[in-house]
Write an enzyme that holds these catalytic residues in place. Structure first.
Site, short mmCIF file in Angstrom:
data_model
loop_
_atom_site.label_atom_id
_atom_site.label_comp_id
_atom_site.label_asym_id
_atom_site.label_seq_id
_atom_site.Cartn_x
_atom_site.Cartn_y
_atom_site.Cartn_z
N CYS A 19 61.89 52.26 59.01
CA CYS A 19 62.47 53.51 58.51
C CYS A 19 63.96 53.33 58.28
CB CYS A 19 62.21 54.63 59.50
SG CYS A 19 62.71 54.23 61.17
N GLU A 37 60.18 62.50 63.09
CA GLU A 37 60.98 61.31 62.75
C GLU A 37 60.41 60.79 61.44
OE1 GLU A 37 63.60 60.52 64.28
OE2 GLU A 37 63.39 61.51 66.21
P1 NAP Z 1 52.19 58.54 57.12
O1 NAP Z 1 51.33 58.27 55.95
O2 NAP Z 1 52.99 59.78 57.13
O3 NAP Z 1 51.23 58.47 58.39
C1 NAP Z 1 51.74 58.59 59.70
C2 NAP Z 1 50.65 59.13 60.61
O4 NAP Z 1 50.30 60.46 60.22
C3 NAP Z 1 49.37 58.31 60.58
O5 NAP Z 1 48.85 58.21 61.88
C4 NAP Z 1 48.48 59.16 59.69
O6 NAP Z 1 47.12 58.97 59.94
C5 NAP Z 1 48.89 60.56 60.11
N1 NAP Z 1 48.54 61.62 59.16
C6 NAP Z 1 48.21 61.52 57.85
N2 NAP Z 1 47.97 62.75 57.33
C7 NAP Z 1 48.15 63.64 58.34
C8 NAP Z 1 48.04 65.06 58.43
N3 NAP Z 1 47.70 65.81 57.38
N4 NAP Z 1 48.29 65.65 59.61
C9 NAP Z 1 48.64 64.91 60.69
N5 NAP Z 1 48.75 63.56 60.65
C10 NAP Z 1 48.51 62.93 59.50
O7 NAP Z 1 53.24 57.34 57.35
P2 NAP Z 1 52.98 55.77 57.27
O8 NAP Z 1 52.77 55.42 55.84
O9 NAP Z 1 51.98 55.37 58.30
O10 NAP Z 1 54.40 55.22 57.79
C11 NAP Z 1 55.49 54.94 56.99
C12 NAP Z 1 56.50 56.09 57.01
O11 NAP Z 1 56.94 56.33 58.34
C13 NAP Z 1 57.76 55.76 56.23
O12 NAP Z 1 58.15 56.87 55.47
C14 NAP Z 1 58.78 55.45 57.32
O13 NAP Z 1 60.13 55.63 56.93
C15 NAP Z 1 58.37 56.43 58.37
N6 NAP Z 1 58.91 56.05 59.68
C16 NAP Z 1 59.92 56.81 60.23
C17 NAP Z 1 60.49 56.42 61.44
C18 NAP Z 1 61.61 57.22 62.08
O14 NAP Z 1 61.85 57.02 63.26
N7 NAP Z 1 62.29 58.09 61.37
C19 NAP Z 1 60.04 55.26 62.08
C20 NAP Z 1 59.02 54.53 61.49
C21 NAP Z 1 58.45 54.94 60.29
P3 NAP Z 1 46.22 57.97 59.04
O15 NAP Z 1 46.70 56.60 59.34
O16 NAP Z 1 44.88 58.23 59.55
O17 NAP Z 1 46.43 58.40 57.62
#
Ligand code: NAP
Length: 470
Positions: A278, A244
């Site tokens: 999102c 997602e």
């Molecule tokens: P993110 O930077 O992608 O991080 C999400 C999660 O992934 C965090 O727990 C992060 O850990 C972890 N992570 C980072 N690098 C990783 C890797 N190499 N392998 C596995 N996991 C890893 O996203 P965010 O900045 O927290 O959230 C914002 C984004 O989420 C936006 O793009 C938003 O649109 C999207 N979102 C989508 C939905 C949907 O339902 N489509 C809903 C909500 C949000 P760390 O915190 O330790 O870095």
């Protein structure tokens, strides 16, 4: 507040910690002990150690007790989210309500039999037998969640997993771990057996990436950004994945729109949750004949969205997640300005606080509207008609959700048919949903509908068939 990562219900004792900082005032909100590689393996082994399953009624009771406990602690948990994420208290109270709904709907689904029956004597090739389906839990799943809805995103992974009977290892965002750990403690107090849940914070290579690659884990359920999602897709190997990812949702305002409704939806969709949903509105596509009046009224409306101290009940827009994010949004605004956009209101930053910002004359190809800008921005683009709006809406790599404001049923039906995304909401914001309805994006926004309590339970299970002579 000092909390611990958790391996199968037990706190991880470690000297390594991460600090959680309040984005509004820079104060330390708390610390969390982090896990290392051996904790990840211990969590997986604990999840795999037990084959006895909870009855449907036991799963229902755990989820219902957790919902009741969360409702009682609504104010406390809302204040916690506000302090670690900077979201204003009116948003976080709403978020706790949504998470209660997730637990409520998952509890209801836990009781529902999801089997199907296929009679086999229905064709010349068949015979007098019946095929029955049963859904079985996975042996172990991992869930990785983002910062923007620290409670609800976690609830949307854990509650369906519990309803399905699947043990889960959660890796929450390191920016908002305190809320995730608080929900975990509520679930354990509600009777969740220890082996059913671990919550691990720690270095990405040791924790998140190990979970993604480990062949013993049957599902990775990830919500977060496109780059991380794609990285997970290539690293996960042979297992189920739920992705997602980011959004770039349009609100299309047609010539026959109810103007007051359109302005209200544009402001709510752009600024709620500090624009960090999102499904937040990232592009407002307005028919050229009404663009002038719409723009004037949206600027007026935006004055009601007072930004400031997230803990103040009068505040309508809190901070974004941290100062670095606010600075990068500021850069996106300056780039749009340089490309010809006009800032009509907002645009100023103080620390992690970015004022709700309305921009007009935004070029269709500028970074702000081609990529996801995760903050309280409302860029207005004029369009000639619905066909033009659909072309612009479909022109980015994303395909999560959309909203269309119109009084014409024909236009509504055309939009539903032609918009390339997971959801189309007529006369509503793109983010409208209930927690049990199917949810998810296509293209770079995800692998199609896989969330919402009902769909998520399917992901946390596999289907087995058996047949009997009948
Ligand atoms: P993110 O930077 O992608 O991080 C999400 C999660 O992934 C965090 O727990 C992060 O850990 C972890 N992570 C980072 N690098 C990783 C890797 N190499 N392998 C596995 N996991 C890893 O996203 P965010 O900045 O927290 O959230 C914002 C984004 O989420 C936006 O793009 C938003 O649109 C999207 N979102 C989508 C939905 C949907 O339902 N489509 C809903 C909500 C949000 P760390 O915190 O330790 O870095």
């Amino acid at each position: 507040m000092h909390l611990h990562s958790i391996v199968a219900g037990q706190p991880v004792e470690s000297t390594a910690t991460i600090a959680v900082i309040n984005p509004y005032n820079g104060a330390q909100v708390g610390t969390v002990t982090t896990a290392r590689l051996h904790h990840v393996h211990a969590a997986i082994e604990a999840a795999l150690s037990r084959r006895d399953s909870l009855t449907r009624f036991q799963r229902h009771q755990i989820l219902e007790r957790a919902r009741a406990a969360l409702e009682l602690r609504r104010d406390e948990v809302a204040r916690l989210i506000t302090s670690e994420a900077g979201l204003c208290i009116r948003e976080t109270l709403y978020e706790v309500g949504r998470a209660c709904d997730v637990l409520r709907f998952a509890a209801m689904e836990a009781l529902r039999d999801d089997g199907q029956i296929f009679s086999c004597d229905v064709s010349p090739q068949g015979k007098a037998r019946k095929i029955f389906t049963v859904r079985e839990p996975l042996s172990c799943a991992a869930a990785i969640t983002p910062f923007n809805h620290p409670l609800n995103q976690v609830a949307h992974k854990l509650a369906p997993a519990i309803a399905a009977g699947t043990p889960v290892i959660l890796k929450p965002s390191e920016k908002t771990p305190l809320t995730a750990l608080t929900l975990a403690s509520i679930l354990f107090e509600a009777g969740l057996p220890p082996h059913m849940l671990s919550v691990l914070l720690g270095p990405t290579t040791e924790v998140a990436e190990t979970l993604v690659r480990d062949p013993r884990i049957e599902l990775i359920s990830f919500t977060g950004s496109v780059p991380v999602g794609k990285r997970i897709a290539s690293a996960a190997g042979y297992k189920k994945i739920v992705l997602e990812l980011g959004g770039n949702d349009p609100l299309i305002v047609l010539e026959d729109a109810d103007m007051e409704l359109a302005v209200f939806l544009a402001a709510e969709g752009s600024f709620r949750n500090s624009g960090q949903r999102c499904t937040a509105i990232k592009r407002i596509l307005v028919h050229e004949k009404i663009a002038e009046e719409f723009t004037r009224r949206l600027v007026e409306k935006t004055r009601e969205y007072k930004s400031g101290d997230p803990a103040d009940p009068e505040t309508k827009v809190g901070t974004v997640i941290d100062e670095a994010s606010a600075i990068s949004l500021e850069t996106v605004i300056r780039e749009a300005e340089a490309a010809g956009a006009r800032i009509l209101i907002g645009g100023k930053r103080r620390g992690a606080l970015l004022e709700p910002t309305v921009l007009s004359n935004v070029p269709r190809d500028c970074g702000m509207v081609v990529s996801e800008s995760f903050g309280p921005l409302a860029p207005i683009i004029t369009v000639r008609d619905l066909n033009d709006a659909v072309t612009v809406a479909n022109s980015t790599a994303y395909g999560l959700s959309s909203g269309v404001v119109t009084s014409s049923l024909d236009s509504a039906i055309q939009a539903v048919k032609q918009l390339r995304c997971g959801s189309v909401n007529i006369n509503e914001v793109p983010g409208f949903r209930i927690e049990s309805s199917p949810f998810g994006g296509i293209k770079d926004s995800g692998l199609g509908i896989k969330e919402g309590v009902v769909e998520a339970i399917k992901c946390f299970t596999t289907v087995k068939t058996f047949s009997l002579p009948w």
